[in-house]
Every structure is written in structure tokens, then in C-alpha cells.
Enzyme design. Structure first.
Site, PDB file in Angstrom:
ATOM      1  N   ARG A 204      13.098 -14.760  -3.651  1.00  0.00           N
ATOM      2  CA  ARG A 204      12.099 -15.042  -2.904  1.00  0.00           C
ATOM      3  C   ARG A 204      11.967 -16.563  -2.747  1.00  0.00           C
ATOM      4  NH1 ARG A 204       7.708 -10.217  -3.711  1.00  0.00           N
ATOM      5  NH2 ARG A 204       8.821  -8.561  -2.391  1.00  0.00           N
TER       6      ARG A 204
ATOM      7  N   THR B 131       0.837  -1.295  -0.026  1.00  0.00           N
ATOM      8  CA  THR B 131      -0.006  -0.180   0.037  1.00  0.00           C
ATOM      9  C   THR B 131       0.907   1.239  -0.013  1.00  0.00           C
ATOM     10  OG1 THR B 131      -1.697  -1.059   1.185  1.00  0.00           O
ATOM     11  CG2 THR B 131      -1.838   1.373   1.194  1.00  0.00           C
TER      12      THR B 131
ATOM     13  N   CYS C 146     -16.234   1.643  12.821  1.00  0.00           N
ATOM     14  CA  CYS C 146     -17.025   2.475  13.425  1.00  0.00           C
ATOM     15  C   CYS C 146     -17.599   2.047  14.675  1.00  0.00           C
ATOM     16  CB  CYS C 146     -18.210   2.726  12.324  1.00  0.00           C
ATOM     17  SG  CYS C 146     -19.313   1.394  12.158  1.00  0.00           S
TER      18      CYS C 146
ATOM     19  N   HIS D 103       2.116   1.995  -3.548  1.00  0.00           N
ATOM     20  CA  HIS D 103       1.161   2.648  -4.177  1.00  0.00           C
ATOM     21  C   HIS D 103       1.106   3.941  -4.011  1.00  0.00           C
ATOM     22  CE1 HIS D 103      -0.269  -1.118  -6.209  1.00  0.00           C
ATOM     23  NE2 HIS D 103      -0.563  -1.549  -5.159  1.00  0.00           N
TER      24      HIS D 103
ATOM     25  N   GLY E  80      -4.624 -12.290  -2.271  1.00  0.00           N
ATOM     26  CA  GLY E  80      -4.053 -11.388  -3.307  1.00  0.00           C
ATOM     27  C   GLY E  80      -5.085 -10.603  -4.205  1.00  0.00           C
TER      28      GLY E  80
END
Length: 349
Positions: free
Chosen positions: A200, A40, A93, A43, A263
Site C-alpha cells: 500500500r 463494511t 429522514c 464485516h 478511522g
């Protein structure tokens, strides 16, 4: 204080001096020690379409962290200054149907730390006390900093029973690697992980997987043959968001197999639903962590000897954030950590 800020509607991040956050009712203030770089965050730095439609700069970014509590609001109990903590980055919330029923991870009104409110790539961060996880047993701050993505891995891996099962994991990024470690630790018979990055896949081998398969040169069927699997995999964990990976997984599941899908695809793609139906395959979407059952699971797994240290491959002082982000974006590493400890601050002053 120093913080990494998405200052404008453009690519990049800036290291800036910003005011320290103030503790509000029910909140906790934390001196950040380590942060983990997430997809994230990549991005956001790139400022792609998702980031342009989601963020409202200026914003302090980051949601994976560990640190010491320095202040608590008067109404906060069971959290004390000095506690080593991590944070649940999804703020819910508390009032919708799912929240009221105790299914907080399904809240439709979730606010993301470092996405919708100022985050943890800073010397200090505040969070509601209900989002603060206190580590009651010794843990290294590096590992505590990746409890958020570790939670994604645990939530996905424990979606279905794994003991004695043959497990296929597609995608050996940091979360896929952690899921592989969990599956091995809890008693899966065979754990096969696929990727196209040899770096990896080597990390996966260090974590003790049965087979790390480079699908650019070896199909999944070859791995099944090497392990003498005749009926396919019992459980699939899709961690890549790659259309070919999911299609290959579906094609190699046993009848009645179960797939947990974390994913996130970049766009819609075709799926062989005829095979899903005729093979009676279950596909479950997974997002975030169950609050807070997954956090209990994570802590117990660590107490019982699960070692995540091989997943962390690179560490940088926070003022070298550009190099750290470039490393994380390379697609060849495990988890990348930024060090925000006071000694690091002193060196950069």
C-alpha cells in the site's frame, strides 16, 4: 436478477436469483455496472459482532456502485434513463433538526444502503432520486463506483485548509490513499502517509506523496527529520482507527495543529489529552459525506485532473466474489471492483 445476499445469521454471502426491485414514488431504478468492496462489506461477510447487531437477513449487501438509470418514477425530474450515476448510500429522514437545517450528513435517523435496506451488489438497485448523483462529465464506471469512499476521503481531507501545509496521513488503505491524492492535488506542501504494508505504501508513492513511511521500521520523527520539519505537522488525517497511529499523530503535531479523524476504532483506547490541551490541537470526527457539498467537490476535483485510477488495483467479475472479498480482506491492495456489466452477466449465464 443476480444479487449477493446475506441470507442467514452466519458468515458468508450467497449469489442468488432474487426479484428485481420496483420503482417507488420519488425513486430511480439503476442497472448496476460496477461495485466497490468496502470494509463494511467485509464485516458483513464475516458476520462479526457489529454485523450481528446491525443487520436483519436476508439482505442484499453493498453500497458503492455505478450504473445507468433505466427507469424513473413519474415525479422525478432532472434524472433520465441512460444517465451514468453513483449513489449516496446514507438515506436521511428529512425531518430532524439537522436535515431541516441542511445538515443532512448529521441526520440521527440515517438508513444505510446495503445495511438497513437492500443494496447495490445486484444487477439492479433502486434509490430515492435525492440520493442519486448524475455524472455530467465523462468518467469511467470503475472510478464512478468508488465515489462513496472517495467522498469519505474528500470530506476528511478538506475539513481544514491544506494549501501550503504539512500533512500527516495515518493509514494507507484505499480511503487514506485517496485522501493523500486529494491533499497533494489541492496544494499541500508535504504529504506524509504511514502504514505497515509495503504494497500500500508503494501505491501511495505512485500517487505522488512526498513520503510513504513504514512505521514498523521507521518512526514518524525520522520522516520529519528527512523533510526538515522542525515544528510538527499542521494537519493530520487519521484513517486507520489504530490507537498507536492516533497517539503518534498527536505527538507529532505542531501547536495549534488540526486533526480530522475518519478511522473507526474497534474499541476505546487511551489518548494523551494533556498534549491535546497544551498544544491546542483540534480533533474533528468525520463520518460519511456532506450532502451534497462533498459530491460537488469530488466532481470538480475529477474535472480538474485528479487521477484515482492507481487506487483501483483489482477487478473481478461478480460471480468471482469470494476471490474478490479475499483480496480486499488481505490488507495489501487498493480498491477492489466487482464487474456487474451485462457482458459479465452473459458470460456467467
Amino acid at each position: 436478477m443476480k444479487a449477493l445476499v446475506k441470507e442467514r445469521d452466519e458468515p458468508g454471502l450467497r449469489l442468488m436469483d432474487v426479484p428485481e426491485p420496483q420503482v417507488g414514488p420519488g425513486e430511480v431504478k439503476i442497472r448496476v455496472l460496477r461495485t466497490g468492496i468496502c470494509g463494511t462489506d467485509l464485516h458483513i461477510r464475516k458476520f462479526d459482532d457489529w454485523a450481528r447487531h446491525t443487520l436483519k437477513p436476508p439482505l442484499i449487501v453493498g453500497h458503492e456502485f455505478s450504473g445507468h438509470v433505466v427507469e424513473v418514477a413519474p415525479d422525478v425530474e432532472d434524472i433520465s434513463p441512460g444517465d451514468l450515476v453513483s449513489g449516496e448510500g446514507h438515506l436521511v429522514c428529512g425531518k430532524c433538526r439537522n436535515c431541516m437545517a441542511g445538515r443532512r450528513h448529521l441526520c440521527r435517523n440515517t438508513i444505510g444502503l446495503g445495511v438497513h435496506r437492500d443494496g447495490a451488489f445486484a444487477e439492479y438497485v433502486t434509490l430515492p432520486a435525492s440520493n442519486v448523483w448524475v455524472h455530467r462529465v465523462p468518467i469511467h464506471p470503475d472510478v464512478a463506483a468508488i465515489f462513496d469512499p472517495f467522498g469519505n476521503a474528500v470530506h476528511t481531507a478538506l475539513s481544514f485548509p491544506l494549501v501550503g501545509e504539512d500533512v500527516l496521513i495515518t493509514g494507507a488503505g484505499p480511503i487514506g490513499l485517496m485522501a493523500a491524492a486529494v491533499a497533494t492535488h489541492v496544494g499541500a506542501r508535504h504529504v506524509v502517509i504511514t502504514d505497515v504494508s509495503e504494497e500500500r505504501l508503494d501505491l501511495a508513492r505512485k500517487l505522488g506523496v512526498t513520503l510513504a513511511l513504514n512505521v514498523s521500521t521507521s518512526p514518524i520523527t525520522e520522516g520529519m527529520h528527512r523533510l526538515h520539519l522542525r515544528e510538527g505537522f499542521d494537519v493530520g488525517l487519521e484513517m486507520s482507527g489504530n490507537p498507536a497511529a492516533l497517539r503518534d499523530m498527536i505527538a507529532n503535531m505542531t501547536h495549534g495543529g488540526k486533526i480530522a479523524m475518519l478511522g473507526l476504532p474497534a474499541e476505546e483506547f487511551a489518548v494523551d489529552w494533556a498534549t491535546v490541551v497544551t498544544s491546542m490541537i483540534t480533533i474533528k470526527g468525520v463520518y460519511g459525506r456532506e450532502m451534497y457539498e462533498t459530491w460537488y467537490n469530488m466532481s470538480v476535483l475529477m474535472e480538474k485532473g485528479l487521477d484515482l485510477s492507481p487506487v483501483i488495483t483489482d477487478r473481478f467479475p461478480y460471480h468471482d466474489f469470494d476471490a474478490a472479498f479475499d483480496t480486499a480482506a488481505s490488507g495489501r491492495t487498493g480498491k477492489v471492483i466487482l464487474d456487474w456489466s451485462p457482458t459479465t452477466t452473459d458470460r456467467s449465464a
